[in-house]
Design a protein around this motif. Sequence first.
Motif, PDB file in Angstrom:
ATOM      1  N   GLU A 129       0.817  -1.211   0.000  1.00  0.00           N
ATOM      2  CA  GLU A 129       0.000   0.000   0.000  1.00  0.00           C
ATOM      3  C   GLU A 129       0.849   1.258   0.000  1.00  0.00           C
ATOM      4  O   GLU A 129       0.403   2.313  -0.455  1.00  0.00           O
ATOM      5  N   ASP A 130       2.068   1.142   0.504  1.00  0.00           N
ATOM      6  CA  ASP A 130       2.992   2.280   0.495  1.00  0.00           C
ATOM      7  C   ASP A 130       3.757   2.284  -0.829  1.00  0.00           C
ATOM      8  O   ASP A 130       4.383   1.288  -1.189  1.00  0.00           O
ATOM      9  N   SER A 188       3.613  -2.446   4.800  1.00  0.00           N
ATOM     10  CA  SER A 188       2.392  -2.031   4.100  1.00  0.00           C
ATOM     11  C   SER A 188       1.822  -3.136   3.217  1.00  0.00           C
ATOM     12  O   SER A 188       0.841  -2.917   2.508  1.00  0.00           O
ATOM     13  N   LYS A 192      -0.502  -5.567   2.586  1.00  0.00           N
ATOM     14  CA  LYS A 192      -1.793  -5.845   3.228  1.00  0.00           C
ATOM     15  C   LYS A 192      -2.733  -6.535   2.253  1.00  0.00           C
ATOM     16  O   LYS A 192      -2.548  -6.505   1.038  1.00  0.00           O
TER      17      LYS A 192
END
Length: 612
Positions: free
Chosen positions: A333-334, A373, A375
Amino acid sequence: MVAIAILFASETGRARDLAYRLGSWLLERGVSVYSGEPRILDWNESIEWLQKNDSIAILVVATCGDGEVPRNMRNFWLRLLNRNCVHLHGKYALYGLGDARYGTKFNAAARKLDARLKQLGATPLVDRVLGDACAPGAGILQELPAFYTGLACALGIEEKNLHTKKKTPRYHVTTTQNTIEEYQSFTRAALEWDRHDCTVIEVIVTANTRLTSLDWNQDVRHLTLQPVSSEMHFHYAAGDVAAIEHENPPETIAKFFELCASTKIDFFGLANIDRVLLHITPTDDNDHDLQILRAPRPSLPSKISLKALARHCLDLTSPPSQLTLAELAPYAEDKDEEQKLKELASIQGAALFDEYAVQERRSLLEIFDDFVSLKAIPFAILLELFDWLHPRSFSIASPPSWHDANTFIDLATAKSSRTIELCIAKVEFTTPLGRRRIGAASAFLCQVQPSTRLHLITYKGSFFQKSLPPKPPNLILFGPGTGVAPMRSILGRCAPHQGQKILFFGCRNPEHDLLYYHDDQPFELVIAASRQPGIQRTYVTHKLRQLAPRVLDLIFQHNAYLFVAGNIRMATDLRATFLDIIQIHLNFSAKEASATLSKLEREGRFAIEAYG
Protein backbone atom coordinates in the motif's frame (compact mmCIF):
# COMPACT_ATOMS: atom_id res chain seq x y z
CA MET A 1 7.09 -14.47 -35.25
CA VAL A 2 8.67 -17.90 -34.80
CA ALA A 3 7.69 -19.80 -31.65
CA ILE A 4 10.32 -20.42 -29.00
CA ALA A 5 10.76 -23.45 -26.77
CA ILE A 6 12.30 -23.09 -23.32
CA LEU A 7 13.98 -26.03 -21.58
CA PHE A 8 15.68 -26.32 -18.21
CA ALA A 9 18.00 -28.90 -16.67
CA SER A 10 17.83 -28.50 -12.92
CA GLU A 11 18.64 -30.36 -9.69
CA THR A 12 17.96 -27.69 -7.05
CA GLY A 13 15.34 -25.60 -8.87
CA ARG A 14 17.46 -22.54 -9.73
CA ALA A 15 17.61 -23.37 -13.45
CA ARG A 16 13.87 -24.03 -13.42
CA ASP A 17 13.17 -20.64 -11.81
CA LEU A 18 15.36 -18.87 -14.34
CA ALA A 19 13.64 -20.66 -17.23
CA TYR A 20 10.23 -19.43 -16.08
CA ARG A 21 11.64 -15.96 -15.57
CA LEU A 22 12.88 -15.97 -19.17
CA GLY A 23 9.45 -17.14 -20.31
CA SER A 24 7.80 -14.25 -18.48
CA TRP A 25 10.29 -11.82 -19.99
CA LEU A 26 9.43 -13.02 -23.51
CA LEU A 27 5.68 -13.01 -22.98
CA GLU A 28 5.78 -9.46 -21.63
CA ARG A 29 7.29 -8.49 -24.99
CA GLY A 30 4.74 -10.32 -27.09
CA VAL A 31 6.95 -13.25 -28.06
CA SER A 32 5.20 -16.57 -28.61
CA VAL A 33 6.43 -19.26 -26.24
CA TYR A 34 5.75 -22.93 -26.94
CA SER A 35 3.72 -24.42 -24.10
CA GLY A 36 4.06 -28.14 -23.57
CA GLU A 37 3.88 -30.15 -20.37
CA PRO A 38 4.84 -28.98 -17.85
CA ARG A 39 4.29 -25.52 -19.36
CA ILE A 40 7.78 -25.50 -20.83
CA LEU A 41 8.99 -27.97 -23.46
CA ASP A 42 10.07 -31.38 -22.15
CA TRP A 43 13.58 -32.60 -23.04
CA ASN A 44 12.08 -35.70 -24.67
CA GLU A 45 10.59 -33.47 -27.37
CA SER A 46 13.59 -31.18 -27.80
CA ILE A 47 15.52 -33.08 -30.49
CA GLU A 48 12.47 -33.11 -32.74
CA TRP A 49 12.04 -29.39 -32.03
CA LEU A 50 15.65 -28.59 -32.98
CA GLN A 51 15.33 -30.56 -36.21
CA LYS A 52 13.03 -27.86 -37.58
CA ASN A 53 14.65 -25.17 -39.73
CA ASP A 54 12.81 -22.29 -38.05
CA SER A 55 12.94 -23.52 -34.45
CA ILE A 56 14.51 -21.66 -31.54
CA ALA A 57 15.24 -23.17 -28.12
CA ILE A 58 16.36 -21.31 -25.01
CA LEU A 59 18.27 -23.73 -22.79
CA VAL A 60 18.91 -23.12 -19.09
CA VAL A 61 21.32 -25.79 -17.88
CA ALA A 62 22.79 -26.37 -14.42
CA THR A 63 25.74 -28.63 -13.66
CA CYS A 64 25.45 -31.16 -10.85
CA GLY A 65 27.57 -33.76 -9.12
CA ASP A 66 31.03 -34.16 -10.59
CA GLY A 67 30.42 -32.12 -13.74
CA GLU A 68 27.32 -34.11 -14.72
CA VAL A 69 24.10 -33.13 -16.47
CA PRO A 70 21.03 -32.94 -14.19
CA ARG A 71 18.82 -35.97 -13.92
CA ASN A 72 15.89 -34.57 -15.93
CA MET A 73 18.19 -34.05 -18.95
CA ARG A 74 20.14 -37.34 -18.90
CA ASN A 75 18.02 -39.29 -21.41
CA PHE A 76 18.17 -36.36 -23.84
CA TRP A 77 21.95 -36.13 -23.37
CA LEU A 78 22.38 -39.85 -24.09
CA ARG A 79 20.34 -39.45 -27.27
CA LEU A 80 22.55 -36.54 -28.33
CA LEU A 81 25.70 -38.63 -27.77
CA ASN A 82 24.41 -41.46 -29.94
CA ARG A 83 26.51 -41.63 -33.11
CA ASN A 84 23.29 -42.02 -35.12
CA CYS A 85 21.72 -38.84 -33.68
CA VAL A 86 19.92 -36.83 -36.35
CA HIS A 87 21.24 -33.57 -37.81
CA LEU A 88 19.85 -30.46 -36.11
CA HIS A 89 18.78 -27.35 -38.03
CA GLY A 90 17.42 -25.11 -35.27
CA LYS A 91 18.92 -22.24 -33.31
CA TYR A 92 19.53 -22.10 -29.58
CA ALA A 93 20.48 -19.72 -26.78
CA LEU A 94 22.27 -21.28 -23.80
CA TYR A 95 22.50 -20.00 -20.21
CA GLY A 96 24.61 -22.18 -17.91
CA LEU A 97 24.45 -22.21 -14.13
CA GLY A 98 27.65 -23.22 -12.36
CA ASP A 99 30.09 -22.55 -9.57
CA ALA A 100 33.68 -21.51 -10.27
CA ARG A 101 34.83 -23.34 -7.13
CA TYR A 102 34.48 -26.57 -9.10
CA GLY A 103 37.49 -25.56 -11.21
CA THR A 104 37.60 -27.39 -14.53
CA LYS A 105 34.08 -28.73 -13.89
CA PHE A 106 32.66 -25.18 -13.86
CA ASN A 107 29.52 -25.23 -16.01
CA ALA A 108 30.66 -28.55 -17.50
CA ALA A 109 27.14 -29.63 -18.48
CA ALA A 110 26.42 -26.39 -20.36
CA ARG A 111 29.81 -26.40 -22.10
CA LYS A 112 29.45 -30.04 -23.20
CA LEU A 113 25.91 -29.40 -24.45
CA ASP A 114 27.03 -26.33 -26.40
CA ALA A 115 29.82 -28.26 -28.12
CA ARG A 116 27.60 -31.24 -29.02
CA LEU A 117 24.76 -29.09 -30.41
CA LYS A 118 27.25 -27.34 -32.70
CA GLN A 119 28.63 -30.71 -33.82
CA LEU A 120 25.12 -31.78 -34.80
CA GLY A 121 24.48 -28.64 -36.83
CA ALA A 122 22.48 -26.43 -34.46
CA THR A 123 23.35 -22.72 -34.61
CA PRO A 124 23.84 -20.45 -31.57
CA LEU A 125 21.33 -17.62 -31.60
CA VAL A 126 23.50 -15.63 -29.16
CA ASP A 127 26.81 -16.31 -27.45
CA ARG A 128 26.45 -18.75 -24.60
CA VAL A 129 26.44 -17.33 -21.07
CA LEU A 130 28.02 -19.17 -18.12
CA GLY A 131 26.61 -17.90 -14.82
CA ASP A 132 28.79 -18.23 -11.74
CA ALA A 133 27.27 -18.66 -8.28
CA CYS A 134 30.47 -17.10 -6.85
CA ALA A 135 30.27 -13.92 -8.95
CA PRO A 136 30.21 -10.83 -6.71
CA GLY A 137 26.81 -9.21 -6.45
CA ALA A 138 24.20 -11.04 -8.49
CA GLY A 139 25.88 -14.46 -8.52
CA ILE A 140 24.53 -16.73 -11.28
CA LEU A 141 22.32 -13.86 -12.51
CA GLN A 142 25.30 -11.54 -13.02
CA GLU A 143 25.27 -12.24 -16.76
CA LEU A 144 21.47 -12.11 -17.15
CA PRO A 145 21.29 -8.47 -18.41
CA ALA A 146 23.77 -9.27 -21.20
CA PHE A 147 21.78 -12.41 -22.07
CA TYR A 148 18.56 -10.37 -22.26
CA THR A 149 20.28 -7.81 -24.47
CA GLY A 150 21.54 -10.49 -26.82
CA LEU A 151 18.10 -12.12 -27.06
CA ALA A 152 16.38 -8.78 -27.67
CA CYS A 153 18.78 -7.98 -30.49
CA ALA A 154 18.57 -11.45 -32.07
CA LEU A 155 14.77 -11.59 -31.87
CA GLY A 156 14.16 -7.94 -32.77
CA ILE A 157 12.17 -7.16 -29.64
CA GLU A 158 12.07 -4.10 -27.42
CA GLU A 159 13.71 -4.27 -23.99
CA LYS A 160 11.63 -2.98 -21.09
CA ASN A 161 11.26 -3.61 -17.39
CA LEU A 162 9.07 -6.45 -16.17
CA HIS A 163 5.50 -5.24 -15.71
CA THR A 164 4.05 -6.41 -12.42
CA LYS A 165 0.35 -6.81 -11.77
CA LYS A 166 -1.85 -8.73 -9.42
CA LYS A 167 -2.25 -12.27 -10.65
CA THR A 168 -5.26 -14.54 -10.76
CA PRO A 169 -4.74 -17.26 -8.12
CA ARG A 170 -4.14 -20.85 -9.17
CA TYR A 171 -6.40 -22.08 -6.35
CA HIS A 172 -9.82 -21.31 -4.90
CA VAL A 173 -9.76 -21.72 -1.12
CA THR A 174 -12.55 -21.90 1.47
CA THR A 175 -12.41 -22.90 5.13
CA THR A 176 -14.37 -24.85 7.70
CA GLN A 177 -13.59 -25.86 11.25
CA ASN A 178 -12.36 -29.41 11.51
CA THR A 179 -9.16 -31.38 11.96
CA ILE A 180 -7.59 -33.47 9.21
CA GLU A 181 -3.95 -34.23 8.41
CA GLU A 182 -4.19 -35.23 4.74
CA TYR A 183 -0.69 -34.18 3.70
CA GLN A 184 0.83 -37.55 2.75
CA SER A 185 -0.28 -37.26 -0.88
CA PHE A 186 1.63 -33.99 -1.16
CA THR A 187 4.71 -35.47 0.53
CA ARG A 188 4.75 -38.37 -1.91
CA ALA A 189 4.30 -36.04 -4.88
CA ALA A 190 7.13 -33.80 -3.63
CA LEU A 191 9.53 -36.74 -3.33
CA GLU A 192 8.61 -38.04 -6.78
CA TRP A 193 8.56 -34.63 -8.47
CA ASP A 194 11.90 -34.87 -10.30
CA ARG A 195 12.40 -38.62 -9.79
CA HIS A 196 9.36 -40.40 -11.18
CA ASP A 197 11.20 -43.72 -11.36
CA CYS A 198 11.76 -43.88 -7.58
CA THR A 199 9.53 -45.60 -5.05
CA VAL A 200 8.39 -43.58 -2.03
CA ILE A 201 8.75 -45.60 1.17
CA GLU A 202 7.19 -44.76 4.52
CA VAL A 203 9.83 -45.26 7.20
CA ILE A 204 10.07 -45.18 10.96
CA VAL A 205 12.99 -43.73 12.89
CA THR A 206 14.43 -46.50 15.05
CA ALA A 207 17.42 -44.60 16.46
CA ASN A 208 18.86 -41.08 16.56
CA THR A 209 22.37 -41.05 18.05
CA ARG A 210 24.69 -38.10 18.52
CA LEU A 211 28.14 -38.79 17.05
CA THR A 212 30.00 -35.70 18.30
CA SER A 213 30.72 -35.21 21.99
CA LEU A 214 28.13 -33.27 23.99
CA ASP A 215 30.55 -30.43 24.69
CA TRP A 216 31.39 -29.99 20.99
CA ASN A 217 30.02 -27.03 19.03
CA GLN A 218 28.56 -29.07 16.18
CA ASP A 219 25.74 -31.55 16.51
CA VAL A 220 26.20 -34.51 14.12
CA ARG A 221 23.66 -37.33 14.20
CA HIS A 222 23.40 -40.93 13.05
CA LEU A 223 19.81 -41.76 12.02
CA THR A 224 18.60 -45.33 11.57
CA LEU A 225 15.43 -45.86 9.52
CA GLN A 226 13.36 -48.91 8.62
CA PRO A 227 10.30 -49.35 6.39
CA VAL A 228 7.01 -49.29 8.29
CA SER A 229 5.75 -52.22 6.23
CA SER A 230 7.36 -55.55 7.07
CA GLU A 231 7.03 -56.51 3.40
CA MET A 232 8.93 -53.46 2.12
CA HIS A 233 12.70 -53.32 1.56
CA PHE A 234 15.06 -50.57 0.48
CA HIS A 235 16.92 -51.15 -2.78
CA TYR A 236 20.20 -49.25 -3.10
CA ALA A 237 23.90 -49.62 -3.83
CA ALA A 238 26.93 -48.40 -1.92
CA GLY A 239 27.32 -44.65 -2.42
CA ASP A 240 23.63 -43.99 -3.24
CA VAL A 241 21.58 -41.09 -1.90
CA ALA A 242 18.34 -40.78 0.10
CA ALA A 243 15.95 -37.84 -0.24
CA ILE A 244 13.83 -37.46 2.89
CA GLU A 245 10.95 -35.24 3.96
CA HIS A 246 11.25 -32.75 6.82
CA GLU A 247 9.09 -30.17 8.60
CA ASN A 248 9.08 -26.46 9.31
CA PRO A 249 10.03 -25.41 12.87
CA PRO A 250 7.14 -24.63 15.30
CA GLU A 251 8.14 -20.98 15.79
CA THR A 252 8.05 -20.39 12.03
CA ILE A 253 4.65 -22.06 11.74
CA ALA A 254 3.31 -19.74 14.48
CA LYS A 255 4.61 -16.75 12.52
CA PHE A 256 2.86 -18.03 9.40
CA PHE A 257 -0.40 -18.32 11.32
CA GLU A 258 -0.14 -14.65 12.27
CA LEU A 259 0.31 -13.76 8.61
CA CYS A 260 -2.69 -15.90 7.62
CA ALA A 261 -4.88 -14.14 10.15
CA SER A 262 -4.30 -10.86 8.30
CA THR A 263 -5.43 -12.21 4.90
CA LYS A 264 -8.93 -11.94 3.48
CA ILE A 265 -10.19 -15.33 4.61
CA ASP A 266 -12.12 -16.54 7.62
CA PHE A 267 -9.85 -18.33 10.09
CA PHE A 268 -12.34 -18.09 12.96
CA GLY A 269 -9.82 -16.19 15.08
CA LEU A 270 -6.29 -17.12 16.11
CA ALA A 271 -7.62 -19.08 19.08
CA ASN A 272 -9.12 -21.65 16.70
CA ILE A 273 -6.49 -21.62 14.01
CA ASP A 274 -5.33 -25.15 14.83
CA ARG A 275 -8.78 -26.41 13.77
CA VAL A 276 -8.99 -24.68 10.38
CA LEU A 277 -9.62 -27.04 7.47
CA LEU A 278 -8.80 -25.73 4.00
CA HIS A 279 -10.83 -26.77 0.95
CA ILE A 280 -8.58 -26.22 -2.08
CA THR A 281 -9.73 -26.49 -5.70
CA PRO A 282 -7.74 -25.51 -8.82
CA THR A 283 -9.07 -22.56 -10.80
CA ASP A 284 -9.93 -22.80 -14.48
CA ASP A 285 -7.77 -19.80 -15.34
CA ASN A 286 -6.14 -20.18 -18.75
CA ASP A 287 -4.08 -16.99 -18.63
CA HIS A 288 -0.94 -18.00 -20.56
CA ASP A 289 1.13 -15.39 -18.74
CA LEU A 290 0.11 -16.91 -15.41
CA GLN A 291 1.11 -20.38 -16.56
CA ILE A 292 4.56 -19.43 -17.75
CA LEU A 293 5.35 -17.17 -14.82
CA ARG A 294 4.76 -19.79 -12.18
CA ALA A 295 6.66 -23.03 -12.30
CA PRO A 296 4.60 -26.22 -11.82
CA ARG A 297 4.57 -27.71 -8.36
CA PRO A 298 3.11 -30.75 -6.60
CA SER A 299 -0.65 -30.45 -6.24
CA LEU A 300 -1.99 -29.58 -2.83
CA PRO A 301 -4.59 -31.95 -1.31
CA SER A 302 -8.20 -30.91 -1.84
CA LYS A 303 -8.68 -30.99 1.93
CA ILE A 304 -5.88 -30.22 4.36
CA SER A 305 -5.63 -28.56 7.75
CA LEU A 306 -3.92 -25.19 7.87
CA LYS A 307 -1.52 -26.66 10.42
CA ALA A 308 -0.53 -29.55 8.13
CA LEU A 309 -0.12 -27.15 5.21
CA ALA A 310 2.30 -24.99 7.18
CA ARG A 311 4.11 -27.92 8.71
CA HIS A 312 4.59 -30.16 5.67
CA CYS A 313 3.84 -28.37 2.38
CA LEU A 314 5.15 -24.78 2.24
CA ASP A 315 8.78 -23.68 2.50
CA LEU A 316 8.59 -21.04 5.24
CA THR A 317 12.32 -20.58 5.84
CA SER A 318 14.10 -20.22 2.48
CA PRO A 319 14.64 -16.92 0.63
CA PRO A 320 12.05 -16.22 -2.11
CA SER A 321 12.95 -15.70 -5.76
CA GLN A 322 13.06 -12.31 -7.46
CA LEU A 323 9.89 -13.25 -9.33
CA THR A 324 8.12 -13.76 -6.01
CA LEU A 325 8.98 -10.19 -5.01
CA ALA A 326 7.69 -8.98 -8.39
CA GLU A 327 4.34 -10.66 -7.62
CA LEU A 328 4.37 -9.26 -4.11
CA ALA A 329 4.99 -5.61 -5.13
CA PRO A 330 1.41 -4.70 -6.25
CA TYR A 331 0.09 -5.53 -2.78
CA ALA A 332 2.23 -2.90 -1.00
CA GLU A 333 0.00 0.00 0.00
CA ASP A 334 2.99 2.28 0.50
CA LYS A 335 4.31 3.47 -2.89
CA ASP A 336 7.91 3.65 -1.65
CA GLU A 337 7.74 0.04 -0.48
CA GLU A 338 6.16 -1.03 -3.77
CA GLN A 339 8.96 0.67 -5.68
CA LYS A 340 11.59 -0.93 -3.45
CA LEU A 341 10.14 -4.41 -4.06
CA LYS A 342 10.13 -3.76 -7.82
CA GLU A 343 13.76 -2.69 -7.62
CA LEU A 344 14.70 -5.87 -5.75
CA ALA A 345 12.84 -7.90 -8.40
CA SER A 346 14.41 -6.17 -11.40
CA ILE A 347 17.35 -7.26 -13.52
CA GLN A 348 19.30 -4.21 -12.37
CA GLY A 349 18.50 -5.04 -8.74
CA ALA A 350 19.93 -8.57 -8.85
CA ALA A 351 23.00 -7.61 -6.78
CA LEU A 352 20.84 -5.81 -4.21
CA PHE A 353 18.51 -8.82 -4.04
CA ASP A 354 21.48 -11.14 -3.51
CA GLU A 355 22.75 -8.99 -0.64
CA TYR A 356 19.33 -8.50 0.96
CA ALA A 357 17.71 -11.92 0.55
CA VAL A 358 20.20 -14.60 -0.53
CA GLN A 359 23.27 -13.81 1.58
CA GLU A 360 21.12 -13.05 4.63
CA ARG A 361 18.89 -16.09 4.02
CA ARG A 362 15.92 -13.77 4.54
CA SER A 363 12.65 -15.70 4.36
CA LEU A 364 9.40 -14.44 2.86
CA LEU A 365 7.95 -14.18 6.38
CA GLU A 366 10.78 -11.82 7.32
CA ILE A 367 10.18 -9.78 4.17
CA PHE A 368 6.59 -9.27 5.31
CA ASP A 369 8.04 -7.88 8.54
CA ASP A 370 10.29 -5.48 6.61
CA PHE A 371 7.56 -4.27 4.26
CA VAL A 372 4.79 -3.44 6.70
CA SER A 373 2.39 -2.03 4.10
CA LEU A 374 1.89 -5.42 2.46
CA LYS A 375 -1.79 -5.84 3.23
CA ALA A 376 -4.92 -7.60 2.03
CA ILE A 377 -3.20 -10.38 0.13
CA PRO A 378 -5.71 -13.11 -0.76
CA PHE A 379 -4.87 -16.37 0.96
CA ALA A 380 -4.88 -18.22 -2.38
CA ILE A 381 -2.15 -15.86 -3.62
CA LEU A 382 -0.21 -16.49 -0.41
CA LEU A 383 -0.14 -20.19 -1.33
CA GLU A 384 1.53 -19.22 -4.61
CA LEU A 385 4.12 -16.89 -3.07
CA PHE A 386 5.64 -19.56 -0.83
CA ASP A 387 7.67 -22.25 -2.57
CA TRP A 388 6.84 -25.88 -1.82
CA LEU A 389 8.83 -27.71 0.82
CA HIS A 390 11.48 -29.68 -1.05
CA PRO A 391 12.88 -32.90 0.43
CA ARG A 392 16.55 -32.92 1.45
CA SER A 393 19.13 -35.34 0.09
CA PHE A 394 21.84 -37.12 2.10
CA SER A 395 24.39 -39.74 1.12
CA ILE A 396 23.43 -43.09 2.61
CA ALA A 397 25.85 -44.04 5.40
CA SER A 398 25.00 -47.75 5.58
CA PRO A 399 25.84 -50.64 3.27
CA PRO A 400 22.73 -52.10 1.58
CA SER A 401 23.49 -55.51 3.08
CA TRP A 402 26.35 -56.82 5.17
CA HIS A 403 29.15 -58.63 3.44
CA ASP A 404 30.09 -62.25 3.42
CA ALA A 405 33.79 -62.28 4.31
CA ASN A 406 34.46 -65.05 1.79
CA THR A 407 32.50 -63.63 -1.15
CA PHE A 408 33.30 -60.69 -3.42
CA ILE A 409 30.52 -58.10 -3.41
CA ASP A 410 29.83 -55.95 -6.48
CA LEU A 411 29.73 -52.45 -4.96
CA ALA A 412 27.90 -50.91 -7.93
CA THR A 413 24.94 -53.29 -7.85
CA ALA A 414 21.87 -52.33 -5.82
CA LYS A 415 20.94 -54.78 -3.07
CA SER A 416 17.97 -55.23 -0.80
CA SER A 417 18.09 -54.06 2.81
CA ARG A 418 15.72 -53.44 5.71
CA THR A 419 17.78 -50.53 7.06
CA ILE A 420 19.01 -47.14 5.90
CA GLU A 421 21.38 -45.06 8.00
CA LEU A 422 22.10 -41.36 7.50
CA CYS A 423 24.80 -39.05 8.86
CA ILE A 424 23.38 -35.54 9.35
CA ALA A 425 25.12 -32.42 10.70
CA LYS A 426 22.98 -29.62 12.08
CA VAL A 427 23.65 -26.59 9.87
CA GLU A 428 24.38 -23.39 11.82
CA PHE A 429 26.02 -20.25 10.48
CA THR A 430 26.17 -16.46 10.75
CA THR A 431 25.22 -14.18 7.84
CA PRO A 432 27.31 -11.16 6.73
CA LEU A 433 25.14 -8.93 8.97
CA GLY A 434 25.68 -11.18 11.98
CA ARG A 435 22.29 -12.93 11.91
CA ARG A 436 22.39 -16.48 13.27
CA ARG A 437 20.82 -19.04 10.95
CA ILE A 438 19.94 -22.71 11.42
CA GLY A 439 19.15 -25.09 8.57
CA ALA A 440 15.50 -26.08 8.96
CA ALA A 441 15.87 -29.58 7.47
CA SER A 442 19.02 -30.55 9.36
CA ALA A 443 17.67 -29.11 12.63
CA PHE A 444 14.45 -31.11 12.29
CA LEU A 445 16.23 -34.36 11.44
CA CYS A 446 18.83 -33.93 14.19
CA GLN A 447 16.09 -33.73 16.83
CA VAL A 448 13.59 -36.20 15.36
CA GLN A 449 12.51 -38.79 17.90
CA PRO A 450 12.51 -42.57 17.52
CA SER A 451 9.11 -43.93 16.34
CA THR A 452 8.58 -40.83 14.13
CA ARG A 453 7.26 -41.73 10.69
CA LEU A 454 8.67 -40.08 7.56
CA HIS A 455 8.86 -40.71 3.81
CA LEU A 456 11.93 -41.10 1.60
CA ILE A 457 13.24 -42.26 -1.76
CA THR A 458 16.68 -43.51 -2.81
CA TYR A 459 18.55 -42.75 -6.03
CA LYS A 460 21.93 -43.22 -7.68
CA GLY A 461 24.90 -41.28 -6.30
CA SER A 462 27.95 -39.92 -8.14
CA PHE A 463 30.18 -42.96 -7.50
CA PHE A 464 30.23 -46.23 -9.43
CA GLN A 465 28.78 -44.68 -12.60
CA LYS A 466 31.02 -47.07 -14.55
CA SER A 467 31.08 -50.84 -14.21
CA LEU A 468 33.70 -52.27 -11.86
CA PRO A 469 36.21 -55.01 -12.69
CA PRO A 470 35.23 -58.61 -11.80
CA LYS A 471 37.43 -58.60 -8.73
CA PRO A 472 37.59 -56.63 -5.45
CA PRO A 473 38.78 -53.08 -6.22
CA ASN A 474 41.47 -51.22 -4.33
CA LEU A 475 39.92 -48.08 -2.84
CA ILE A 476 41.31 -44.67 -1.83
CA LEU A 477 38.53 -42.72 -0.11
CA PHE A 478 38.46 -39.09 1.07
CA GLY A 479 35.54 -38.31 3.39
CA PRO A 480 36.09 -35.34 5.73
CA GLY A 481 33.24 -34.56 8.14
CA THR A 482 29.87 -35.93 7.02
CA GLY A 483 31.55 -36.74 3.69
CA VAL A 484 32.44 -39.98 5.47
CA ALA A 485 28.83 -41.19 5.01
CA PRO A 486 29.11 -42.65 1.48
CA MET A 487 32.58 -43.99 2.36
CA ARG A 488 31.08 -45.89 5.29
CA SER A 489 28.50 -47.35 2.92
CA ILE A 490 31.21 -48.39 0.46
CA LEU A 491 33.52 -49.85 3.12
CA GLY A 492 30.66 -51.71 4.76
CA ARG A 493 30.04 -53.54 1.50
CA CYS A 494 33.68 -54.66 1.20
CA ALA A 495 34.90 -57.95 2.56
CA PRO A 496 37.62 -57.16 5.16
CA HIS A 497 40.59 -58.82 3.48
CA GLN A 498 39.76 -58.23 -0.17
CA GLY A 499 41.57 -55.36 -1.84
CA GLN A 500 43.58 -52.54 -0.24
CA LYS A 501 41.48 -49.76 1.30
CA ILE A 502 42.55 -46.37 2.67
CA LEU A 503 40.14 -43.85 4.20
CA PHE A 504 41.34 -40.26 4.63
CA PHE A 505 39.11 -38.64 7.25
CA GLY A 506 39.26 -34.95 8.13
CA CYS A 507 37.94 -33.44 11.35
CA ARG A 508 38.74 -30.63 13.75
CA ASN A 509 39.58 -32.54 16.91
CA PRO A 510 39.48 -36.36 16.95
CA GLU A 511 38.57 -36.30 20.65
CA HIS A 512 35.27 -34.60 19.79
CA ASP A 513 34.30 -35.12 16.13
CA LEU A 514 35.91 -38.32 14.90
CA LEU A 515 32.82 -39.89 13.32
CA TYR A 516 32.28 -43.66 13.52
CA TYR A 517 35.83 -45.00 13.47
CA HIS A 518 37.25 -45.12 17.00
CA ASP A 519 38.52 -48.70 17.14
CA ASP A 520 40.59 -50.93 14.87
CA GLN A 521 39.16 -51.20 11.37
CA PRO A 522 39.73 -53.67 8.49
CA PHE A 523 41.19 -50.82 6.44
CA GLU A 524 43.79 -48.09 6.89
CA LEU A 525 42.45 -44.92 8.53
CA VAL A 526 44.38 -41.67 7.98
CA ILE A 527 43.18 -38.80 10.17
CA ALA A 528 43.76 -35.11 9.43
CA ALA A 529 42.93 -32.82 12.39
CA SER A 530 42.66 -29.07 11.82
CA ARG A 531 41.95 -27.85 15.36
CA GLN A 532 43.66 -30.30 17.71
CA PRO A 533 45.41 -28.43 20.56
CA GLY A 534 49.19 -28.53 20.41
CA ILE A 535 49.29 -30.00 16.90
CA GLN A 536 49.84 -28.14 13.63
CA ARG A 537 46.73 -27.82 11.49
CA THR A 538 46.47 -30.65 9.01
CA TYR A 539 43.98 -31.21 6.20
CA VAL A 540 43.35 -34.23 3.98
CA THR A 541 45.30 -32.51 1.17
CA HIS A 542 48.40 -32.50 3.44
CA LYS A 543 47.95 -36.22 4.10
CA LEU A 544 47.59 -36.87 0.38
CA ARG A 545 50.95 -35.18 -0.26
CA GLN A 546 52.59 -37.18 2.54
CA LEU A 547 51.32 -40.49 1.11
CA ALA A 548 51.59 -39.49 -2.56
CA PRO A 549 53.98 -42.28 -3.68
CA ARG A 550 51.75 -44.98 -2.21
CA VAL A 551 48.52 -43.43 -3.54
CA LEU A 552 49.95 -43.10 -7.04
CA ASP A 553 51.26 -46.68 -6.94
CA LEU A 554 47.83 -47.99 -5.98
CA ILE A 555 46.15 -46.03 -8.76
CA PHE A 556 48.55 -46.62 -11.63
CA GLN A 557 49.98 -50.03 -10.73
CA HIS A 558 47.04 -51.64 -8.94
CA ASN A 559 44.06 -49.96 -10.66
CA ALA A 560 42.71 -48.35 -7.49
CA TYR A 561 39.61 -46.16 -7.43
CA LEU A 562 39.77 -42.72 -5.77
CA PHE A 563 36.52 -41.19 -4.46
CA VAL A 564 36.01 -37.83 -2.75
CA ALA A 565 32.97 -36.62 -0.79
CA GLY A 566 32.60 -33.33 1.06
CA ASN A 567 32.30 -29.58 0.56
CA ILE A 568 33.26 -27.84 -2.68
CA ARG A 569 36.36 -26.08 -1.35
CA MET A 570 37.89 -29.27 -0.01
CA ALA A 571 37.06 -31.22 -3.17
CA THR A 572 38.52 -28.52 -5.42
CA ASP A 573 41.70 -28.30 -3.33
CA LEU A 574 42.09 -32.07 -3.33
CA ARG A 575 41.69 -32.30 -7.10
CA ALA A 576 44.35 -29.59 -7.56
CA THR A 577 46.64 -31.42 -5.11
CA PHE A 578 46.20 -34.68 -6.99
CA LEU A 579 47.16 -32.99 -10.26
CA ASP A 580 50.18 -31.49 -8.53
CA ILE A 581 51.49 -34.78 -7.13
CA ILE A 582 51.09 -36.43 -10.55
CA GLN A 583 53.36 -33.76 -12.02
CA ILE A 584 55.90 -33.93 -9.17
CA HIS A 585 56.15 -37.70 -8.67
CA LEU A 586 55.57 -38.90 -12.23
CA ASN A 587 57.45 -36.04 -13.85
CA PHE A 588 54.44 -35.12 -15.99
CA SER A 589 53.73 -31.73 -17.52
CA ALA A 590 50.56 -29.89 -16.44
CA LYS A 591 48.92 -30.91 -19.73
CA GLU A 592 49.89 -34.56 -19.27
CA ALA A 593 48.66 -34.58 -15.66
CA SER A 594 45.32 -33.07 -16.70
CA ALA A 595 44.91 -35.64 -19.49
CA THR A 596 45.74 -38.46 -17.05
CA LEU A 597 43.14 -37.28 -14.55
CA SER A 598 40.54 -36.89 -17.31
CA LYS A 599 41.19 -40.49 -18.35
CA LEU A 600 40.69 -41.69 -14.76
CA GLU A 601 37.42 -39.75 -14.61
CA ARG A 602 36.18 -41.25 -17.87
CA GLU A 603 36.98 -44.71 -16.51
CA GLY A 604 35.05 -43.95 -13.32
CA ARG A 605 38.21 -44.32 -11.23
CA PHE A 606 38.27 -40.74 -9.96
CA ALA A 607 34.96 -39.23 -8.85
CA ILE A 608 33.84 -36.37 -6.63
CA GLU A 609 30.53 -35.87 -4.83
CA ALA A 610 30.63 -32.29 -3.52
CA TYR A 611 28.11 -29.90 -2.00
CA GLY A 612 28.02 -26.11 -1.60
